[in-house]
Design a protein around this motif. Structure first.
Motif, mmCIF file in Angstrom:
data_model
loop_
_atom_site.group_PDB
_atom_site.id
_atom_site.type_symbol
_atom_site.label_atom_id
_atom_site.label_comp_id
_atom_site.label_asym_id
_atom_site.label_seq_id
_atom_site.Cartn_x
_atom_site.Cartn_y
_atom_site.Cartn_z
ATOM 1 N N ARG A 18 0.830 -1.211 0.000
ATOM 2 C CA ARG A 18 0.000 0.000 0.000
ATOM 3 C C ARG A 18 0.860 1.255 0.000
ATOM 4 O O ARG A 18 0.548 2.232 -0.685
ATOM 5 C CB ARG A 18 -0.943 -0.005 1.210
ATOM 6 C CG ARG A 18 -2.102 -0.983 1.096
ATOM 7 C CD ARG A 18 -3.137 -0.716 2.173
ATOM 8 N NE ARG A 18 -2.581 -0.867 3.519
ATOM 9 C CZ ARG A 18 -2.538 -2.023 4.180
ATOM 10 N NH1 ARG A 18 -3.000 -3.136 3.606
ATOM 11 N NH2 ARG A 18 -2.035 -2.080 5.398
ATOM 12 N N ASP A 19 1.957 1.244 0.761
ATOM 13 C CA ASP A 19 2.835 2.405 0.810
ATOM 14 C C ASP A 19 3.430 2.699 -0.565
ATOM 15 O O ASP A 19 3.508 3.861 -0.989
ATOM 16 C CB ASP A 19 3.957 2.179 1.822
ATOM 17 C CG ASP A 19 3.459 2.198 3.261
ATOM 18 O OD1 ASP A 19 2.309 2.653 3.476
ATOM 19 O OD2 ASP A 19 4.193 1.735 4.153
ATOM 20 N N ASP A 22 0.802 4.205 -2.776
ATOM 21 C CA ASP A 22 0.410 5.568 -2.412
ATOM 22 C C ASP A 22 1.473 6.599 -2.775
ATOM 23 O O ASP A 22 1.150 7.752 -3.080
ATOM 24 C CB ASP A 22 0.119 5.648 -0.906
ATOM 25 C CG ASP A 22 -1.135 4.870 -0.523
ATOM 26 O OD1 ASP A 22 -1.942 4.586 -1.424
ATOM 27 O OD2 ASP A 22 -1.278 4.543 0.670
ATOM 28 N N ASP A 23 2.748 6.197 -2.736
ATOM 29 C CA ASP A 23 3.824 7.170 -2.967
ATOM 30 C C ASP A 23 5.009 6.452 -3.618
ATOM 31 O O ASP A 23 5.840 5.836 -2.941
ATOM 32 C CB ASP A 23 4.247 7.806 -1.639
ATOM 33 C CG ASP A 23 5.266 8.927 -1.843
ATOM 34 O OD1 ASP A 23 5.633 9.198 -3.010
ATOM 35 O OD2 ASP A 23 5.695 9.519 -0.836
ATOM 36 N N ALA A 24 5.083 6.573 -4.943
ATOM 37 C CA ALA A 24 6.153 5.902 -5.689
ATOM 38 C C ALA A 24 7.511 6.547 -5.471
ATOM 39 O O ALA A 24 8.536 5.986 -5.884
ATOM 40 C CB ALA A 24 5.812 5.895 -7.177
ATOM 41 N N SER A 25 7.551 7.723 -4.846
ATOM 42 C CA SER A 25 8.835 8.400 -4.590
ATOM 43 C C SER A 25 9.214 8.359 -3.112
ATOM 44 O O SER A 25 10.111 9.091 -2.690
ATOM 45 C CB SER A 25 8.752 9.857 -5.052
ATOM 46 O OG SER A 25 7.764 10.567 -4.314
ATOM 47 N N SER A 26 8.562 7.525 -2.334
ATOM 48 C CA SER A 26 8.827 7.458 -0.907
ATOM 49 C C SER A 26 10.212 6.878 -0.641
ATOM 50 O O SER A 26 10.832 6.271 -1.519
ATOM 51 C CB SER A 26 7.782 6.570 -0.223
ATOM 52 O OG SER A 26 7.936 5.231 -0.662
ATOM 53 N N PRO A 27 10.735 7.058 0.582
ATOM 54 C CA PRO A 27 12.044 6.452 0.911
ATOM 55 C C PRO A 27 12.067 4.936 0.700
ATOM 56 O O PRO A 27 13.087 4.389 0.283
ATOM 57 C CB PRO A 27 12.224 6.816 2.389
ATOM 58 C CG PRO A 27 11.422 8.069 2.569
ATOM 59 C CD PRO A 27 10.234 7.915 1.676
ATOM 60 N N ARG A 125 9.862 -4.607 8.605
ATOM 61 C CA ARG A 125 9.427 -4.563 10.005
ATOM 62 C C ARG A 125 8.678 -3.269 10.335
ATOM 63 O O ARG A 125 8.022 -3.189 11.378
ATOM 64 C CB ARG A 125 10.636 -4.656 10.935
ATOM 65 C CG ARG A 125 11.331 -5.997 10.932
ATOM 66 C CD ARG A 125 12.454 -5.984 11.975
ATOM 67 N NE ARG A 125 13.195 -7.217 11.971
ATOM 68 C CZ ARG A 125 12.782 -8.347 12.536
ATOM 69 N NH1 ARG A 125 11.619 -8.390 13.146
ATOM 70 N NH2 ARG A 125 13.534 -9.428 12.493
ATOM 71 N N GLY A 126 8.766 -2.296 9.455
ATOM 72 C CA GLY A 126 8.230 -0.970 9.746
ATOM 73 C C GLY A 126 6.802 -0.942 10.251
ATOM 74 O O GLY A 126 6.485 -0.201 11.207
#
Length: 640
Positions: A18-19, A22-27, A125-126
C-alpha cells in the motif's frame, strides 16, 4: 522458541504494498529501486503471496497444522529454525527472506552489501508486526543454520522474450539451481504469480519440517498447543488487518490480540444488512470476485446475501471435515443429506462441499426427500447416516417407520432447529440409532459449535479458531463465564464480508466442562433465539422452557404467538407432536408449570386482560419457511 505466523508477514507485505502504491517516490520506493527490487511486484502482492502460502502450507488459518481428509490426523509444520541465504541476486534473496520469515525462521543474509539488507529488514518490520530475527554476515562466513539456495526463474522457451528484472534470466548461471518456465508460443513469461511458483518448488520445502501426528485430530492438537493464546492473537490481528480493506472497517484500531477484542465495535444485524450487498458495498474489499454467495433464510426479515470468497469457503470446508468426524461420520459411511438447499440457502450447499472431500458416499436429496426415498436408500444402498433438520425429517422418518417397521438408521446428525429429548429417545427405541449429534451454525458465519453424542441438553463444543464466541450484555460488555447473555461471533477465517463481534440474535452462556468424549475446555450452552423471550403480564418466559415443559407430550415443535384479540393480550401456543394431544390437558399442564399463564388477572368488572390458547397439530402441520425450512418459533403481533 517463540512461534511466528505467516499471517504477520502477510500483513507487513500488504502494508508495504500500500505504501508503494500511495507514494512511488517514498524512501521505501527509493531503497527498493536502488537495490533493483522494484521489479518484484509479484512478490510484494499480499493477496498473491497469501494464496500461495495457503496452498503450500495446506491452510494459513490451520497453520502450523495441515488436517487430512482421509484420516482424522494432522501434519504439523515446524520451521527449520535458522535459514542462511547467499545474496547472489537481490530478487532471489528477497524471495528467500520473505518465505523464510513466513514459515517462522530466523534469517542470516551473507552479503557484500549489509547496509542494504539491514535497511530492507527495517522496511518490512516498519508496520510493527512480529517477525522473526534477521541479520547479515560477510560472504562465505561460517553461520550455523540451513543454507537454502533460492533458484533463478528461467524462461526456457526458444524465441520468448524474458521479462526484465532480477526474477528472470535468459539462462541459468552455472552451478545455480533454477526453476524452468516454458511459456506457450507467443507468451513472454509465467502467468502464475512468482510466489505461487516458489511455494510449489522444492526449495520451499527446505524451510520447514513436517511431522505426521498419527491419531491426533486438529482439535486435539490445538487444545494441547502451548502457543494457543499467541495463535489466536495472530488470527485476530490478520482478520482485523484484512477487514480494514473494507470501507466499513477502514478505521478499526490496530490490535495486538484477543485481549483487545473489546476495543472493537459490535456489529448489529441491522448494520450488517444495511452495509452488505446489494444494498451497499461497505463490507466488500473490492478484491477480484471469487467463491460462493449464500442468502439467509429470512425467517425474521428480509433476506441478506453472504459472500464467501474462495479462501473463506476453503477454510469452512477444512474446519468442517474434522467437525463432521467428531459428529460420528466416518470412512465408508453412506450419508443421506436432507438439509435444505436451493434459493442460495447454504445448508445443503455447504455440507455437500464438505462431504464431497470425505471418503464417504453422499446422497444429496435436500428438502425433496420423501419417506419412500429414505426407505429405498436404506434398503438398496445401505445408507446408515441421516443429515437433516428435525422439523423436516422427523415426520418423514415416522412415516417411513410406519411403512417399514424393520427400518434402522445408525446415525443422525441434525442442525437448524433443536431436537427434543423425547424425539431422540424415539430414534433410539424405534430405529436403533446409536449416535445422535448436532451442529450449531449460521449462514453468516458457518459452524459455531457442535454437540457430540456425550453432551446433553443444549451444551456445544466451540472452536474459537474458527468462530470466536463471546457472551455480552445488551450494551456489548463481556459477561463472566456462567452468566447468560447475547452471543457474539467473530468469524476468524472469513475475510470477505468480515464478521467481527457480530450479534447473531441468540442467547447463551459459556461454561467450563470436561466432556466424557475426552475434549476439555469451554462449552456453549445454547439457549435459543434472543427473540424467544416472551414478555407479558409483567413477566418473562423463555420459549425453550415452554418446550422443555412439554416433553411428556412428546412435542417436537412449538410456536408461540402473542396477539391482541378484542383488547385482550393473548398467547397462542401451537404444538406439533406424533401423539394425538388434548388441548385442554396440555393447557392445564402448562398453567401448572407456569402459573403466570393462568387466568389470575381478572378485574372486578370481569374484564379479561390475558388469555392462553393452545392448538395441537400433527407433525409437519405448521408452516415452514420456504427457504430455510424452519418454523417461526416466536411471533409478537400485539397492537402498539
Amino acid at each position: 522458541m517463540t512461534r511466528h505466523y505467516p499471517t504477520d508477514l502477510l500483513l507487513a507485505v500488504s502494508s508495504l504494498q500500500r505504501d508503494l502504491a500511495d507514494d512511488a517516490s517514498s524512501p521505501v520506493a527509493r531503497l527498493l529501486k536502488e537495490a533493483d527490487l522494484l521489479e518484484l511486484g509479484p512478490l510484494l502482492d499480499g493477496d498473491a503471496l497469501a494464496q500461495a502460502l495457503d496452498e503450500g502450507l495446506g491452510g494459513l488459518s490451520q497453520f502450523p497444522w495441515r488436517p487430512l481428509v482421509d484420516t482424522d490426523d494432522v501434519w504439523e509444520h515446524e520451521p527449520v529454525g535458522h535459514v542462511v541465504l547467499d545474496d547472489d541476486r537481490a530478487g532471489n534473496t528477497l524471495r528467500g527472506l520473505l518465505l523464510s520469515w513466513a514459515t517462522g525462521n530466523a534469517v542470516t543474509v551473507r552479503t557484500s552489501r549489509p547496509a542494504l539488507w539491514q535497511a530492507v529488514f527495517e522496511v518490512v518490520r516498519g508496520p510493527g508486526f512480529p517477525l522473526p530475527a534477521a541479520s547479515t554476515a560477510m560472504p562465505g562466513a561460517a553461520v550455523a543454520g540451513v543454507v537454502v539456495r533460492v533458484p533463478d526463474l528461467v524462461v526456457s522457451s526458444d524465441g520468448a522474450t524474458a521479462p526484465s528484472g532480477e526474477l528472470f534470466a535468459a539462462a541459468g548461471r552455472p552451478g545455480t539451481p533454477s526453476v524452468r518456465i516454458r511459456p506457450a508460443s507467443g507468451q513472454d513469461g509465467p502467468r502464475a504469480p512468482v510466489a505461487d511458483i516458489d511455494c510449489r518448488a522444492p526449495w520451499f520445502r527446505e524451510l520447514f519440517t513436517s511431522t505426521y501426528l498419527a491419531g491426533t485430530t486438529l482439535d486435539a492438537a490445538r487444545r494441547a498447543d502451548p502457543e494457543s493464546a499467541s495463535r489466536r492473537d495472530a488470527r485476530l490481528r490478520y482478520l482485523v488487518g484484512m477487514a480494514r480493506r473494507t470501507p466499513h472497517y477502514r478505521d478499526l484500531p490496530r490490535i495486538d490480540g484477543v485481549a483487545d477484542l473489546g476495543r472493537l465495535p459490535v456489529l448489529e444485524k441491522e448494520t450488517l444488512e444495511a452495509k452488505s450487498l446489494p444494498r451497499s458495498p461497505e463490507l466488500s474489499s473490492g478484491a477480484l470476485p471469487s467463491g460462493e454467495v449464500l442468502r439467509s433464510g429470512a425467517s425474521s426479515g428480509d433476506p441478506r446475501y453472504i459472500v464467501y470468497a474462495r479462501t473463506d469457503w476453503e477454510n469452512m470446508v477444512r474446519e468442517a471435515i474434522p467437525l463432521l468426524r467428531a459428529l460420528g461420520i466416518g470412512n465408508g459411511d453412506r450419508v443421506l443429506n436432507a438439509l435444505v438447499g436451493g434459493g442460495l440457502y447454504g445448508g445443503l450447499m455447504t455440507t455437500a462441499s464438505e462431504l464431497s472431500r470425505m471418503p464417504v458416499e453422499a446422497f444429496s436429496a435436500g428438502q425433496q426427500v420423501t419417506a419412500d426415498l429414505m426407505l429405498t436408500l436404506v434398503r438398496d444402498f445401505s445408507v446408515n447416516v441421516l443429515l437433516g433438520q428435525p422439523a423436516l425429517v422427523l415426520p418423514l422418518l415416522r412415516e417411513a417407520r410406519r411403512r417399514d417397521p424393520s427400518l434402522r438408521l445408525e446415525k443422525v446428525v441434525y442442525g437448524g432447529t433443536p431436537m427434543t429429548e423425547s424425539d431422540k429417545q424415539w430414534l433410539r427405541d424405534e430405529l436403533g440409532t446409536r449416535s445422535i449429534t448436532s451442529i450449531l451454525a449460521a449462514n453468516d458465519g458457518a459452524q459455531i459449535g457442535y454437540q457430540c453424542d456425550r453432551l446433553g441438553g443444549t451444551l456445544h463444543h466451540v472452536n474459537d479458531d474458527y468462530n470466536l464466541v463471546e457472551v455480552v450484555d445488551e450494551d456489548g460488555v463481556p459477561l463472566p463465564d456462567g452468566e447468560t447473555g447475547h452471543l457474539l461471533i467473530t468469524a476468524m477465517q472469513k475475510f470477505e464480508g468480515p464478521l467481527i463481534r457480530y450479534r447473531i440474535g441468540d442467547i447463551g452462556r459459556l461454561t467450563s466442562y470436561d466432556c466424557p468424549c475426552g475434549i476439555p475446555g469451554r462449552v456453549l450452552e445454547y439457549l435459543g433465539r434472543s427473540d424467544g423471550l416472551l414478555k407479558f403480564k409483567s413477566a418473562t418466559v423463555y420459549h425453550g422452557d415452554l418446550l422443555a415443559a412439554l416433553e411428556e407430550f412428546r412435542v417436537s415443535q412449538l410456536q408461540a404467538e402473542l396477539v391482541t384479540r378484542s383488547g385482550t393480550e393473548t398467547l397462542v401456543l401451537r404444538t406439533e407432536s406424533r401423539e394425538d394431544l388434548d388441548e385442554d390437558v396440555v393447557r392445564s399442564a402448562l398453567v401448572a408449570a407456569f402459573p403466570v399463564l393462568g387466568d389470575s388477572h381478572l378485574y372486578d368488572d370481569g374484564l379479561r386482560m390475558f388469555e392462553l390458547v393452545v392448538e395441537c397439530h400433527p407433525e409437519g402441520a405448521l408452516p415452514r419457511n420456504p427457504v430455510s425450512g424452519k418454523i417461526r418459533t416466536t411471533l409478537d403481533r400485539r397492537l402498539n
